[in-house]
Write a protein that holds these residues in place. Structure first.
Motif, PDB file in Angstrom:
ATOM      1  N   SER A 247      40.149  85.760  13.755  1.00 13.15           N
ATOM      2  CA  SER A 247      41.893  85.027  14.098  1.00 13.15           C
ATOM      3  C   SER A 247      41.224  83.730  13.007  1.00 13.15           C
ATOM      4  O   SER A 247      40.271  83.217  13.171  1.00 13.15           O
TER       5      SER A 247
ATOM      6  N   ASN B 168      43.438  88.970  13.835  1.00 14.68           N
ATOM      7  CA  ASN B 168      45.361  89.357  14.747  1.00 14.68           C
ATOM      8  C   ASN B 168      46.507  87.678  15.116  1.00 14.68           C
ATOM      9  O   ASN B 168      47.239  88.407  15.515  1.00 14.68           O
ATOM     10  N   PHE B 169      45.627  87.628  14.573  1.00 15.52           N
ATOM     11  CA  PHE B 169      46.203  85.681  15.226  1.00 15.52           C
ATOM     12  C   PHE B 169      46.714  84.749  13.568  1.00 15.52           C
ATOM     13  O   PHE B 169      44.923  84.679  13.127  1.00 15.52           O
TER      14      PHE B 169
END
Length: 589
Positions: free
Chosen positions: A467, A501-502
């Motif tokens: 992330s 993912n983020f």
């Protein structure tokens, strides 16, 4: 349909309705035998803990009755046994002795008030669904905490195992130092009883597994003690016993919730709540891991809260999960929470009918049993596995283990959890960034990270796994700077984002900043295989406008095809590697 809709609510409010109807005769027998052992063990412990807490001896027994029943009914662990503990007793004494004389009526009232407040705090955290806090307690923390507590349990039993008069309080090194000073005072008769109990327990467990080895060991130790006293006389053997206990059930009581009491006790109540819940859930998780099941953190918070609230009205002071009794409950073969309930009920019967006969139970026999329990709590195989497998997890395990042995027991959990979080943040703050190039040896020229493969002279392709948030931005920017410094001729940068993912605002800003630098240098920044969640985050932050929708692709083939047409074809003409399929299909110049 109506019953199905109500089932989750009933499971939440009355969790015992889930396991109680499934109990069979074998469960009842196993639980009853385990309960008998637990009820006997809690006798001397309850008295000892009450003394540490500055309470009358019988209050230590009361804390193991009603609170234990409530915690078993409304918790989620099959083996966790609640009651008085060393940590709770020490904190209680240090906090309340400032306001009242230990053992006085005012002191008892403050203890009951503190117990009620702790119960309210625990219940509130459970109802607020804060049980997810236990997810921050890693498996290595549990292993280290369990092993450290087992060592501490053994150390605190040295005085009873060897029959010396010494202070068994404090940390491990203090206990061992005190024991070394009293080494010449060792009572061979007491040591013999302890060893006979210990060895008989091992023998029964190994060669007569059908007989409850802990009860058999205690009876063996007690019988040998009586025989020695008969043959040589108590004046020669000097074998101390638990002593006669008061034969009374817990009387009704009530906390005194005056403004002054609540004000004085609030900080202590909050501190006790935090470590008591951590201790209870940690013990529950460690036993559950050995038993092959999971516990519900929220339900345990609720169970512990209700048990302390009830305890305040039944003359019990702060109760939480007990390592001694929970480990003993598991080792004795308990199968369901009914074992803890039976143990509490049997304790009531014992206090009423058998308490005077506790005068014949030698403390040395109890010490021998607890040595067996402590040994069973140490998972040598798992400790060895962690030490061989991971340096990070090894550090967490050792810090927790050493903290449990040489610092406060409850601090060990916090130390392990804190180190786990620090190592986790350190790890996620450095997402894995690898170079990717097409590999003609693989099917459909799949991408590879082989460093020997040639790269495009104008395009750098990397993959980021992790992330992009404020903690990882610095690592990401340093990598971007290194790529630009080492490969100034590669003005185009493509990021395979399937592992991202983020992204937060700072992470998005780092991508925008790099896109702007690439643009100023005559190149572009591209994103490939962007997940929907990443796309939404970049869109909300306004980052897509700078990066450009046309520079974001959902497949590598489409990305390479589009990027190839933006490369400087004069540089491509002098390239001999033909990295991409588009290079091979391009007309000769």
């Amino acid at each position: 349909m109506r019953i199905t809709a109500l089932q989750p609510a009933w499971s939440f409010l009355l969790p015992f309705t889930h396991w109680l109807p499934n109990i069979d005769k074998r469960d009842l027998r196993a639980d009853l035998l385990a309960a008998l052992t637990g009820a006997i063990v809690v006798l001397p412990q309850g008295v000892a803990f009450a003394t540490i807490a500055g309470m009358p001896p019988e209050y230590g027994l009361y804390a193991g009755m009603v609170p234990a029943i409530i915690a078993a009914l409304f918790g989620s662990s099959k083996h966790l046994v609640s009651g008085p503990t060393t940590a709770a007793s020490v904190v209680l004494f240090s906090a309340l002795s400032v306001y009242a004389t230990p053992g006085s009526a005012d002191y008892i009232t403050l203890a009951l008030t503190l117990t009620f407040m702790v119960g309210v705090f625990e219940l509130a955290l459970g109802l607020a669904r804060m049980g997810a806090l236990v997810n921050f307690i890693s498996h290595s923390v549990i292993i280290g905490f369990t092993a450290g507590a087992a060592v501490l349990i053994s150390a605190k039993q040295l005085k009873h195992f060897f029959g010396v008069e010494m202070d068994s309080g404090g940390h491990l090194h203090e206990i061992l130092f005190n024991f070394s000073r009293h080494f010449p005072e060792i009572n061979p008769w007491v040591t013999g009883i302890a060893l006979i109990t210990l060895l008989s327990g091992i023998a029964f467990k190994r060669w007569l597994p059908r007989i409850p080895y802990m009860i058999a060991a205690m009876l063996t130790g007690t019988l040998v003690s009586l025989l020695l006293d008969t043959w040589f006389g108590p004046s020669i053997t000097h074998i101390p016993t638990v002593g006669a206990l008061p034969a009374t059930l817990p009387p009704l009581s009530a906390p005194e919730l005056s403004f002054q009491n609540v004000k004085d006790l609030a900080p202590t109540a909050l501190a006790v709540t935090l470590f008591a819940l951590t201790e209870a859930v940690s013990i529950g998780r460690s036993i559950a891991a050995r038993g092959g099941y999971r516990i519900n953190g929220n339900q345990e918070f609720i169970g512990q809260g209700l048990s302390n609230i009830a305890g305040a009205f039944f003359s019990g002071y702060v109760a939480t999960g007990s390592f001694n009794r929970s480990g003993l409950n598991y080792q004795a073969g308990a199968r369901t929470p009914l074992a803890a309930i039976f143990a509490a009920l049997l304790l009531m019967v014992i206090v009423l009918l058998v308490a005077p006969y506790a005068a014949y139970l030698p403390k040395a026999a109890m010490a021998g049993i607890l040595f067996l329990v402590a040994w069973g709590l140490i998972d040598f195989k798992e400790i060895s596995h962690v030490l061989k497998s991971s340096k990070r997890e090894s550090a967490v395990l050792l810090v927790t283990l050493l903290s449990a042995m040489f610092l406060e027991l409850e601090f060990a959990i916090f130390a392990g959890v804190l180190l786990s979080l620090v190592l986790y943040l350190e790890r996620v703050s450095k997402p894995n960034i690898v170079t990717r190039v097409p590999d003609h040896r693989l099917y459909k020229h799949a991408f590879s990270s082989d460093p020997d493969l040639p790269e495009c002279k104008q395009l750098k392709i990397i993959r980021i796994d992790g992330s992009l948030f404020f903690g990882s931005v610095n690592h990401l920017q340093e990598r971007f700077d290194r790529i630009r410094a080492n490969h100034p001729e590669k003005k185009h940068l493509a990021i395979i984002a399937s592992g991202i993912n983020f992204v937060d605002l700072q992470g998005g800003h780092a991508l925008v900043e790099e896109a702007q630098r690439r643009k100023d240098a005559g190149g572009k920044l591209y994103l490939i295989n962007v997940k929907e969640r990443l796309w939404d985050s970049l869109e909300r932050g306004g980052d897509l406008e700078v990066i450009g929708d046309r520079n974001i692709f959902q497949s590598k083939n489409a990305a390479i095809h589009a990027i190839y047409h933006k490369l400087d074809k004069s540089i491509c003409a002098g390239c001999e590697h033909h990295i991409f399929q588009e290079c091979r299909s391009a007309p000769a110049r």
